[in-house]
Design an enzyme around this catalytic site. Sequence first.
Site, PDB file in Angstrom:
ATOM      1  N   ASP A  70       2.511  10.037  -1.998  1.00  0.00           N
ATOM      2  CA  ASP A  70       1.479   8.628  -2.907  1.00  0.00           C
ATOM      3  C   ASP A  70       2.358   8.426  -4.152  1.00  0.00           C
ATOM      4  OD1 ASP A  70      -0.001   9.705  -1.148  1.00  0.00           O
ATOM      5  OD2 ASP A  70      -1.020  11.340  -2.284  1.00  0.00           O
ATOM      6  N   ASP A  78      -1.962   4.473   3.421  1.00  0.00           N
ATOM      7  CA  ASP A  78      -3.875   5.345   3.213  1.00  0.00           C
ATOM      8  C   ASP A  78      -4.543   4.195   3.433  1.00  0.00           C
ATOM      9  OD1 ASP A  78      -2.591   7.699   2.761  1.00  0.00           O
ATOM     10  OD2 ASP A  78      -2.899   7.637   1.129  1.00  0.00           O
TER      11      ASP A  78
END
Length: 160
Positions: free
Chosen positions: A111, A127
């Site tokens: 991330d 995402d």
Amino acid sequence: MLYILLFFSFFVSDQWLKHWMVTTLEVGESIPFIPHILQLRRLHNYGAAWSSLSGKTALLVAMTSVMLLILAVLLFKKVVRHPLGVTACVLILGGGIGNMIDRVALGYVVDMFDLLLFEYPVFNLADCFVVVGAILGSIYYLWLYEKYEAKKKEPQDGAE
């Protein structure tokens, strides 16, 4: 053909950005991106959204695989034909496969987007694709599916 190119561009751009993050920053390290709004911070997420199901990689891979398979079948069987619905499916497939590659190869998802405006979990490009695809898919299903793609029920013999 356009949708195939979009699919590949989605998951390749996600994988490229994750690779760049891994080769540029150490875990936990961050650099400014949009001052006072967004920074790039390398984190490893061993779960799903908000680190839910953390450490349950096999379950996440299985659940994601089922969802991606369903979307692929909907596209290949042309259940979804409207451009908005197809785009939604392609976004979710591209993002889902991008995160699936991380989970299977690394055991976690890389991330990097860290919002500074308010407290929010760090997330990645895949995402973003999945969320935008889900929003577009909801719009498609709620307002366009019945009009353009639902099979009309034929009246039964003798029924009026």
